[in-house]
Design a protein around this motif. Sequence first.
Motif, PDB file in Angstrom:
ATOM      1  N   VAL A   1       0.815  -1.221   0.000  1.00 23.76           N
ATOM      2  CA  VAL A   1       0.000   0.000   0.000  1.00 23.76           C
ATOM      3  C   VAL A   1       0.852   1.276   0.000  1.00 23.76           C
ATOM      4  CG1 VAL A   1      -1.802   1.293   1.208  1.00 23.76           C
ATOM      5  CG2 VAL A   1      -1.871  -1.223   1.188  1.00 23.76           C
ATOM      6  N   LEU A   2       1.693   1.429   1.026  1.00 25.86           N
ATOM      7  CA  LEU A   2       2.419   2.695   1.180  1.00 25.86           C
ATOM      8  C   LEU A   2       3.368   2.995   0.024  1.00 25.86           C
ATOM      9  CD1 LEU A   2       3.436   3.281   4.909  1.00 25.86           C
ATOM     10  CD2 LEU A   2       1.515   4.183   3.606  1.00 25.86           C
ATOM     11  N   SER A   3       3.949   1.961  -0.559  1.00 25.92           N
ATOM     12  CA  SER A   3       4.892   2.193  -1.653  1.00 25.92           C
ATOM     13  C   SER A   3       4.235   2.889  -2.843  1.00 25.92           C
ATOM     14  CB  SER A   3       5.506   0.861  -2.111  1.00 25.92           C
ATOM     15  OG  SER A   3       4.505  -0.014  -2.594  1.00 25.92           O
ATOM     16  N   GLY A   4       2.907   2.794  -2.920  1.00 24.13           N
ATOM     17  CA  GLY A   4       2.198   3.474  -3.998  1.00 24.13           C
ATOM     18  C   GLY A   4       1.761   4.877  -3.654  1.00 24.13           C
ATOM     19  N   ARG A   5       1.978   5.280  -2.396  1.00 29.27           N
ATOM     20  CA  ARG A   5       1.519   6.606  -1.954  1.00 29.27           C
ATOM     21  C   ARG A   5       2.649   7.629  -1.866  1.00 29.27           C
ATOM     22  NH1 ARG A   5      -2.838   5.190   2.909  1.00 29.27           N
ATOM     23  NH2 ARG A   5      -4.265   3.967   1.590  1.00 29.27           N
ATOM     24  N   TYR A   6       3.866   7.157  -1.770  1.00 32.38           N
ATOM     25  CA  TYR A   6       5.002   8.064  -1.626  1.00 32.38           C
ATOM     26  C   TYR A   6       6.043   7.748  -2.700  1.00 32.38           C
ATOM     27  CZ  TYR A   6       3.002   8.945   3.004  1.00 32.38           C
ATOM     28  OH  TYR A   6       2.162   9.281   4.034  1.00 32.38           O
ATOM     29  N   THR A   7       6.819   8.752  -3.075  1.00 34.50           N
ATOM     30  CA  THR A   7       7.864   8.550  -4.078  1.00 34.50           C
ATOM     31  C   THR A   7       9.229   8.509  -3.401  1.00 34.50           C
ATOM     32  OG1 THR A   7       8.227  10.919  -4.433  1.00 34.50           O
ATOM     33  CG2 THR A   7       6.492   9.835  -5.760  1.00 34.50           C
ATOM     34  N   ALA A   8      10.202   7.964  -4.115  1.00 30.47           N
ATOM     35  CA  ALA A   8      11.556   7.895  -3.577  1.00 30.47           C
ATOM     36  C   ALA A   8      12.111   9.297  -3.293  1.00 30.47           C
ATOM     37  CB  ALA A   8      12.464   7.159  -4.560  1.00 30.47           C
ATOM     38  N   ASN A   9      11.853  10.239  -4.192  1.00 29.86           N
ATOM     39  CA  ASN A   9      12.349  11.605  -3.998  1.00 29.86           C
ATOM     40  C   ASN A   9      11.753  12.246  -2.756  1.00 29.86           C
ATOM     41  OD1 ASN A   9      13.984  11.550  -6.259  1.00 29.86           O
ATOM     42  ND2 ASN A   9      12.436  12.448  -7.616  1.00 29.86           N
ATOM     43  N   TYR A  10      10.459  12.019  -2.555  1.00 33.62           N
ATOM     44  CA  TYR A  10       9.803  12.618  -1.390  1.00 33.62           C
ATOM     45  C   TYR A  10      10.382  12.062  -0.094  1.00 33.62           C
ATOM     46  CZ  TYR A  10       6.256  14.027   1.970  1.00 33.62           C
ATOM     47  OH  TYR A  10       5.622  14.560   3.057  1.00 33.62           O
ATOM     48  N   VAL A  11      10.548  10.732  -0.029  1.00 31.71           N
ATOM     49  CA  VAL A  11      11.080  10.106   1.182  1.00 31.71           C
ATOM     50  C   VAL A  11      12.497  10.589   1.454  1.00 31.71           C
ATOM     51  CG1 VAL A  11      11.745   7.913   2.248  1.00 31.71           C
ATOM     52  CG2 VAL A  11       9.605   8.064   0.965  1.00 31.71           C
ATOM     53  N   GLU A  12      13.323  10.667   0.410  1.00 34.77           N
ATOM     54  CA  GLU A  12      14.713  11.079   0.590  1.00 34.77           C
ATOM     55  C   GLU A  12      14.814  12.529   1.032  1.00 34.77           C
ATOM     56  OE1 GLU A  12      18.952  10.538  -1.726  1.00 34.77           O
ATOM     57  OE2 GLU A  12      17.115  10.684  -2.919  1.00 34.77           O
TER      58      GLU A  12
ATOM     59  N   VAL B   1       4.547   8.863   8.449  1.00 33.19           N
ATOM     60  CA  VAL B   1       3.330   8.487   7.736  1.00 33.19           C
ATOM     61  C   VAL B   1       2.156   9.240   8.356  1.00 33.19           C
ATOM     62  CG1 VAL B   1       4.227   6.218   7.119  1.00 33.19           C
ATOM     63  CG2 VAL B   1       2.918   6.479   9.222  1.00 33.19           C
ATOM     64  N   SER B   2       1.125   9.461   7.562  1.00 30.95           N
ATOM     65  CA  SER B   2      -0.012  10.268   8.004  1.00 30.95           C
ATOM     66  C   SER B   2      -0.962   9.455   8.872  1.00 30.95           C
ATOM     67  CB  SER B   2      -0.764  10.797   6.782  1.00 30.95           C
ATOM     68  OG  SER B   2      -1.405   9.721   6.100  1.00 30.95           O
ATOM     69  N   GLU B   3      -1.879  10.176   9.518  1.00 29.90           N
ATOM     70  CA  GLU B   3      -2.897   9.508  10.328  1.00 29.90           C
ATOM     71  C   GLU B   3      -3.799   8.663   9.439  1.00 29.90           C
ATOM     72  OE1 GLU B   3      -4.483   8.325  13.863  1.00 29.90           O
ATOM     73  OE2 GLU B   3      -2.733   9.624  13.547  1.00 29.90           O
ATOM     74  N   THR B   4      -4.038   9.115   8.221  1.00 28.00           N
ATOM     75  CA  THR B   4      -4.821   8.320   7.264  1.00 28.00           C
ATOM     76  C   THR B   4      -4.123   7.001   6.957  1.00 28.00           C
ATOM     77  OG1 THR B   4      -5.760  10.306   6.251  1.00 28.00           O
ATOM     78  CG2 THR B   4      -5.803   8.280   4.942  1.00 28.00           C
TER      79      THR B   4
ATOM     80  N   ASP C   1       8.342   2.199  12.282  1.00 27.31           N
ATOM     81  CA  ASP C   1       8.700   1.040  11.453  1.00 27.31           C
ATOM     82  C   ASP C   1       8.241   1.225  10.015  1.00 27.31           C
ATOM     83  OD1 ASP C   1       9.816  -0.118  13.643  1.00 27.31           O
ATOM     84  OD2 ASP C   1       8.303  -1.677  13.912  1.00 27.31           O
ATOM     85  N   MET C   2       7.068   1.811   9.827  1.00 30.09           N
ATOM     86  CA  MET C   2       6.592   2.085   8.468  1.00 30.09           C
ATOM     87  C   MET C   2       7.558   3.011   7.739  1.00 30.09           C
ATOM     88  SD  MET C   2       2.500   2.700   8.849  1.00 30.09           S
ATOM     89  CE  MET C   2       1.404   1.494   9.587  1.00 30.09           C
ATOM     90  N   LYS C   3       7.983   4.045   8.440  1.00 30.39           N
ATOM     91  CA  LYS C   3       8.911   5.004   7.844  1.00 30.39           C
ATOM     92  C   LYS C   3      10.231   4.330   7.473  1.00 30.39           C
ATOM     93  CE  LYS C   3      11.612   9.115   9.101  1.00 30.39           C
ATOM     94  NZ  LYS C   3      11.767  10.205  10.098  1.00 30.39           N
ATOM     95  N   VAL C   4      10.759   3.510   8.382  1.00 35.43           N
ATOM     96  CA  VAL C   4      12.043   2.859   8.156  1.00 35.43           C
ATOM     97  C   VAL C   4      11.952   1.867   6.999  1.00 35.43           C
ATOM     98  CG1 VAL C   4      13.704   1.266   9.184  1.00 35.43           C
ATOM     99  CG2 VAL C   4      12.843   3.191  10.521  1.00 35.43           C
ATOM    100  N   LEU C   5      10.876   1.092   6.949  1.00 29.64           N
ATOM    101  CA  LEU C   5      10.695   0.124   5.868  1.00 29.64           C
ATOM    102  C   LEU C   5      10.507   0.817   4.515  1.00 29.64           C
ATOM    103  CD1 LEU C   5       8.433  -2.544   7.578  1.00 29.64           C
ATOM    104  CD2 LEU C   5      10.740  -2.898   6.703  1.00 29.64           C
ATOM    105  N   LEU C   6       9.802   1.927   4.540  1.00 28.19           N
ATOM    106  CA  LEU C   6       9.607   2.682   3.296  1.00 28.19           C
ATOM    107  C   LEU C   6      10.938   3.249   2.812  1.00 28.19           C
ATOM    108  CD1 LEU C   6       7.145   3.353   1.529  1.00 28.19           C
ATOM    109  CD2 LEU C   6       6.977   5.545   2.720  1.00 28.19           C
ATOM    110  N   ALA C   7      11.768   3.704   3.748  1.00 27.19           N
ATOM    111  CA  ALA C   7      13.094   4.207   3.393  1.00 27.19           C
ATOM    112  C   ALA C   7      13.955   3.093   2.809  1.00 27.19           C
ATOM    113  CB  ALA C   7      13.771   4.820   4.619  1.00 27.19           C
ATOM    114  N   LYS C   8      13.856   1.906   3.376  1.00 27.13           N
ATOM    115  CA  LYS C   8      14.622   0.770   2.841  1.00 27.13           C
ATOM    116  C   LYS C   8      14.162   0.424   1.432  1.00 27.13           C
ATOM    117  CE  LYS C   8      15.770  -4.089   3.573  1.00 27.13           C
ATOM    118  NZ  LYS C   8      17.134  -3.903   3.086  1.00 27.13           N
TER     119      LYS C   8
END
Length: 522
Positions: A435-446, A454-457, A488-495
Amino acid sequence: MKKSTRENVFVALTYSVTLIAGMFLGYKFLKDQGYTFTKVTQYAHNNSDKAEEIMHIIRKNYVDEVNPDTLTHLPIDSMLHKLDPHSVYLPPTKASEFAREMAGNFEGIGIEYYILKDTLLVTNVVRGGPAYLSGIRQGDKILKVDTFEVSGKALPREQMTGRIKGRKGTAVKLTLLRQGLAEPLVLNIKRSRVRVSTIDAAYMLNNETGYVRISRFGAETDKDFVDAIKSLKASGMTKMVLDLRDNGGGYLTAATALANQILHENALIVYTEGKHEPRTEYIATGGGEFENGKLAVLINENSASASEILAGAVQDLNRGVIIGRRSFGKGLVQEQFPFGDGSALNLTIARYYTPSGRSIQKPYSRGYQAYQQELNRRVRDSAVSKHLKDSINAKRFTGGGIQPDIYVQPDTLGFNQFYAGLAEKKVLSDFVYDVLSGRYTANYVEENLVNFNVSETDFKDFIRYALKREVIIDPRQLAASKPLIINDMKVLLAKYYLGSAGYYKALNLSDPIVKQALTALE
């Protein structure tokens, strides 16, 4: 995920990996130093005859004096378990696999993958590897390997991934599903040797402090380390945090070569000795890239073998400060004795000792099973007062492993049955990749790594996702573990988007051991 974002939750799992690796890493040291396999002429026709041959080898080579009467008439495994936890008999198939590992035959196409909903999801493509050059991208889903369908069948992991592996020069055909394409993509890829650096991350924590994470000591770790140090020094590094947590060891020459970069000339790094093996010393050559800067070395209960050798040298020689938790305690050296039927004996012939003479090996007198369970007991018994007392006298500690100069207790706040259930069912990582990988881009995370959350939504959607996976939600436990889940969501998304370097950059923002290291280096 490859590594836990919260190491103490998964320590029981990582312990078994460390133990198995530890059975072999001592021998890797001997092979790396130029020792050869000891050939054994094997005339045995049954296990009883082979046991007699093994007894003969033990008498001539074992690290300690042995009473043969305590070993006779025992099955081979029981016989070896009575000696020590790392002497092991390898049947022909296991011995063959081990020999290939020793030869360094790590060949394939250069991808990392995650099993998501019975489908292989490509989570990383090694730059410059066969997969990268063939056009495989992160986020591709593998439907077929050659003509074998691997998607949607709930196959064991080895059946899904094993077909992708193969010898250098052989080809594999992958059928991929890629977002944005109407039809599957078919790629023919020739397998090759893929070089993956053992330096997981190297970056600046602040204007003067560099951070280097080493996952294992491989054949080229020292070269990678020198390259990383030069780059960080060019960015202003005068202090370094060297992270050896969860590093199960590897080649001793990699550890001693790395020690040459941080220790002064003629310093004793480590020595080995056994009943039938004379004392052998390993001395620093000096002239390294980081001989004089301030140094903090991070260790934990999964830091073993070569990691402990390096940490012990730094501690005994007052070269830096050791921070974290007591290391694994694997200080036995094995040599391999192959038999004519393809099987082999890995027998302990010596022990590692730190410069001051401390044995790295933890006690195993209570037996094999107790040794296997020791790490779990240690993590559960993390009383602050006991460890703080030990850490004050770290250099005189004789309980095996390397005791840190500064002990940092595991942070268990928010760890409860609900959080453990999420890890067991892989709900968190599934949600991030699905799910989350489709909501954020690599540039945004970096660009927003430091302040991003991650948002409350996103969090509410995660709860719905968990409910669909039949996770029982206790409101109180959910509230307690919410900060961990969000991090953990943030860290996994960064990975997922930024690889291992991004993973550790995100993880270290809230890592108490890294924070303690920064304080100590001031």
